[in-house]
Design a protein around this motif. Structure first.
Motif, PDB file in Angstrom:
ATOM      1  N   ALA A 149       5.628  -8.468  -3.219  1.00 23.83           N
ATOM      2  CA  ALA A 149       6.957  -7.874  -3.313  1.00 23.83           C
ATOM      3  C   ALA A 149       8.002  -8.973  -3.139  1.00 23.83           C
ATOM      4  CB  ALA A 149       7.142  -6.792  -2.254  1.00 23.83           C
ATOM      5  N   VAL A 150       8.590  -9.412  -4.248  1.00 26.46           N
ATOM      6  CA  VAL A 150       9.645 -10.429  -4.230  1.00 26.46           C
ATOM      7  C   VAL A 150      10.975  -9.719  -4.441  1.00 26.46           C
ATOM      8  CG1 VAL A 150      10.548 -12.509  -5.332  1.00 26.46           C
ATOM      9  CG2 VAL A 150       8.075 -12.177  -5.151  1.00 26.46           C
ATOM     10  N   GLU A 151      11.847  -9.788  -3.443  1.00 27.14           N
ATOM     11  CA  GLU A 151      13.152  -9.130  -3.529  1.00 27.14           C
ATOM     12  C   GLU A 151      14.263 -10.172  -3.610  1.00 27.14           C
ATOM     13  OE1 GLU A 151      14.026  -5.984  -0.795  1.00 27.14           O
ATOM     14  OE2 GLU A 151      11.891  -5.616  -0.391  1.00 27.14           O
ATOM     15  N   ALA A 152      15.305  -9.846  -4.364  1.00 29.55           N
ATOM     16  CA  ALA A 152      16.479 -10.717  -4.459  1.00 29.55           C
ATOM     17  C   ALA A 152      17.685  -9.865  -4.833  1.00 29.55           C
ATOM     18  CB  ALA A 152      16.262 -11.812  -5.510  1.00 29.55           C
ATOM     19  N   GLY A 153      18.678  -9.867  -3.986  1.00 26.29           N
ATOM     20  CA  GLY A 153      19.907  -9.135  -4.275  1.00 26.29           C
ATOM     21  C   GLY A 153      19.695  -7.652  -4.487  1.00 26.29           C
ATOM     22  N   GLY A 154      18.799  -7.040  -3.713  1.00 26.89           N
ATOM     23  CA  GLY A 154      18.533  -5.612  -3.845  1.00 26.89           C
ATOM     24  C   GLY A 154      17.690  -5.243  -5.047  1.00 26.89           C
ATOM     25  N   ARG A 155      17.099  -6.245  -5.690  1.00 27.68           N
ATOM     26  CA  ARG A 155      16.231  -5.993  -6.835  1.00 27.68           C
ATOM     27  C   ARG A 155      14.819  -6.497  -6.540  1.00 27.68           C
ATOM     28  NH1 ARG A 155      18.513  -8.717 -11.881  1.00 27.68           N
ATOM     29  NH2 ARG A 155      18.642 -10.460 -10.405  1.00 27.68           N
ATOM     30  N   LEU A 156      13.861  -5.906  -7.223  1.00 24.68           N
ATOM     31  CA  LEU A 156      12.450  -6.181  -6.999  1.00 24.68           C
ATOM     32  C   LEU A 156      11.826  -6.711  -8.281  1.00 24.68           C
ATOM     33  CD1 LEU A 156      10.157  -5.752  -4.824  1.00 24.68           C
ATOM     34  CD2 LEU A 156       9.742  -3.541  -5.936  1.00 24.68           C
ATOM     35  N   LEU A 157      11.068  -7.802  -8.166  1.00 23.54           N
ATOM     36  CA  LEU A 157      10.419  -8.406  -9.324  1.00 23.54           C
ATOM     37  C   LEU A 157       9.185  -7.608  -9.714  1.00 23.54           C
ATOM     38  CD1 LEU A 157       9.813 -12.174  -9.917  1.00 23.54           C
ATOM     39  CD2 LEU A 157       7.931 -10.576 -10.223  1.00 23.54           C
ATOM     40  N   TRP A 196      13.447  -7.208 -13.320  1.00 25.07           N
ATOM     41  CA  TRP A 196      13.978  -6.913 -11.992  1.00 25.07           C
ATOM     42  C   TRP A 196      14.457  -5.467 -11.977  1.00 25.07           C
ATOM     43  CZ3 TRP A 196      13.639 -10.414  -8.017  1.00 25.07           C
ATOM     44  CH2 TRP A 196      13.297 -11.724  -8.380  1.00 25.07           C
ATOM     45  N   ILE A 197      13.974  -4.706 -11.012  1.00 26.49           N
ATOM     46  CA  ILE A 197      14.334  -3.293 -10.905  1.00 26.49           C
ATOM     47  C   ILE A 197      14.932  -3.037  -9.522  1.00 26.49           C
ATOM     48  CG2 ILE A 197      12.497  -2.632 -12.504  1.00 26.49           C
ATOM     49  CD1 ILE A 197      10.925  -1.588 -10.053  1.00 26.49           C
ATOM     50  N   PRO A 198      15.727  -1.971  -9.378  1.00 22.25           N
ATOM     51  CA  PRO A 198      16.270  -1.658  -8.056  1.00 22.25           C
ATOM     52  C   PRO A 198      15.156  -1.379  -7.046  1.00 22.25           C
ATOM     53  CG  PRO A 198      17.417  -0.438  -9.766  1.00 22.25           C
ATOM     54  CD  PRO A 198      16.224  -1.053 -10.418  1.00 22.25           C
ATOM     55  N   VAL A 199      15.339  -1.844  -5.834  1.00 26.19           N
ATOM     56  CA  VAL A 199      14.380  -1.578  -4.768  1.00 26.19           C
ATOM     57  C   VAL A 199      14.420  -0.092  -4.417  1.00 26.19           C
ATOM     58  CG1 VAL A 199      13.780  -2.044  -2.370  1.00 26.19           C
ATOM     59  CG2 VAL A 199      14.570  -3.909  -3.843  1.00 26.19           C
ATOM     60  N   SER A 200      13.246   0.519  -4.281  1.00 26.87           N
ATOM     61  CA  SER A 200      13.164   1.937  -3.919  1.00 26.87           C
ATOM     62  C   SER A 200      12.235   2.092  -2.722  1.00 26.87           C
ATOM     63  CB  SER A 200      12.643   2.760  -5.102  1.00 26.87           C
ATOM     64  OG  SER A 200      11.301   2.421  -5.394  1.00 26.87           O
ATOM     65  N   ASP A 201      12.038   3.334  -2.310  1.00 25.10           N
ATOM     66  CA  ASP A 201      11.180   3.605  -1.159  1.00 25.10           C
ATOM     67  C   ASP A 201       9.695   3.487  -1.498  1.00 25.10           C
ATOM     68  OD1 ASP A 201      13.378   4.086   0.427  1.00 25.10           O
ATOM     69  OD2 ASP A 201      13.389   6.241   0.009  1.00 25.10           O
ATOM     70  N   ASP A 202       9.353   3.510  -2.780  1.00 27.56           N
ATOM     71  CA  ASP A 202       7.950   3.458  -3.193  1.00 27.56           C
ATOM     72  C   ASP A 202       7.670   2.139  -3.907  1.00 27.56           C
ATOM     73  OD1 ASP A 202       7.355   6.058  -2.247  1.00 27.56           O
ATOM     74  OD2 ASP A 202       8.250   6.902  -4.073  1.00 27.56           O
ATOM     75  N   TRP A 203       6.546   1.522  -3.562  1.00 31.98           N
ATOM     76  CA  TRP A 203       6.153   0.299  -4.241  1.00 31.98           C
ATOM     77  C   TRP A 203       5.532   0.651  -5.590  1.00 31.98           C
ATOM     78  CZ3 TRP A 203       8.408  -3.456  -1.949  1.00 31.98           C
ATOM     79  CH2 TRP A 203       8.502  -3.528  -0.560  1.00 31.98           C
ATOM     80  N   PRO A 204       5.976   0.026  -6.674  1.00 30.46           N
ATOM     81  CA  PRO A 204       5.375   0.306  -7.986  1.00 30.46           C
ATOM     82  C   PRO A 204       4.050  -0.455  -8.144  1.00 30.46           C
ATOM     83  CG  PRO A 204       7.150  -1.287  -8.219  1.00 30.46           C
ATOM     84  CD  PRO A 204       7.130  -0.892  -6.766  1.00 30.46           C
ATOM     85  N   LEU A 205       2.964   0.173  -7.709  1.00 29.52           N
ATOM     86  CA  LEU A 205       1.649  -0.464  -7.759  1.00 29.52           C
ATOM     87  C   LEU A 205       0.979  -0.182  -9.096  1.00 29.52           C
ATOM     88  CD1 LEU A 205       0.231   0.368  -4.211  1.00 29.52           C
ATOM     89  CD2 LEU A 205       1.569  -1.623  -4.937  1.00 29.52           C
TER      90      LEU A 205
END
Length: 279
Positions: free
Chosen positions: A12-20, A95-104
């Protein structure tokens, strides 16, 4: 039907409220035999990747076919925080917005090639008089251990003569059975080894060790130990009692944190003591 267990490492790589993400899922890799989680993740995201805390543990189940040719595949998914230097993310990354669920990645998208099926298949010990007795049996074992602290003491278990390190002390915990969630496995193992009912309160870290040596049965093993460490608390603080008599544990006790480093800890218990001292 073949019952196989494997471990998938997700980053989980996060940057500026976004998730790679790659292909709409967290970057991931199956943990190869003898590999560390960091090495597996770097196969996907490059040598500049650094891993941080263990964020989540999930498990999945996939069943294909029937009979001897069928497959019952249990995948344990580990999500770890990752960091990348600016500009080093793969060009195809989104890059997508960070949410409560991990997109596995879905279990049915994780292919199982013939070589991996052979690697994950339960190994058969060589007979004592076999000409292949000196050829190591390849084993990868996923286990989960608990760091349990109460009243300034750490819950520890002593390894029995059935283990390679009799008399030394470790954390309560043990192997994850096929189809079992690791956090359920550690609660079961702590109860079997100490008589204590515990509740998992948080994740601590993931580690791996690769070595060749003799098992308690005298079998030469090429052994890959993958270990999840969690924090847990007792539902009631009791004097520990070993319930699984005759196994790998012959004694359990509460050890004051200031004394634990002097009683002969194995590596995983040393990590547990470090985590406990961090509070």
């Amino acid at each position: 039907m073949s019952a196989l267990q494997r471990v998938a490492v997700h980053v989980a790589v996060e940057a500026g409220g976004r998730l790679l993400v790659l292909d709409d899922a967290l970057p991931w890799a199956l943990l190869a035999h003898g590999e560390t989680p960091l090495a597996a993740a770097r196969r996907v995201l490059g040598p500049d990747l650094d891993l941080g805390e263990l964020l989540a543990v999930h498990d999945g189940r996939r069943t294909d076919g029937e009979g001897v040719f069928g497959l019952d595949l249990h995948t344990v998914h580990l999500v770890l925080a990752g960091t990348l230097p600016d500009g080093s993310a793969p060009a195809v990354a989104q890059w997508i917005p960070v949410s409560d669920d991990w997109p596995l990645v879905a279990d049915d998208r994780v292919a199982l090639d013939p070589a991996e099926r052979v690697r994950l298949s339960p190994a058969v010990d060589s007979a004592p008089d076999s000409t292949s007795a000196d050829v190591p049996v390849v084993r990868q074992r996923l286990a989960c251990y608990a760091v349990v602290v109460a009243d300034g003491s750490l819950l520890l278990t002593r390894l029995s003569t059935k283990t390679p390190s009799p008399g030394r002390w470790t954390l309560p915990g043990g192997g994850v059975d096929h189809g079992e969630h690791p956090l359920e496995a550690v609660v079961r193992e702590v109860h079997e080894e100490t008589g204590m009912a515990v509740r998992v309160t948080g994740l601590a870290e993931i580690g791996a060790e690769h070595f060749t040596g003799r098992s308690p049965r005298g079998v030469l093993e090429d052994f890959h130990a993958v270990r999840i460490l969690v924090r847990a608390e007792p539902l009631e603080v009791l004097d520990p009692v070993v319930l699984d008599v005759g196994g790998s544990t012959d004694l359990a006790r509460w050890v004051p944190l200031g004394e634990a480093d002097d009683i002969g800890l194995v590596g995983v218990a040393q990590r547990g003591l470090h985590i406990a001292l961090q509070g």
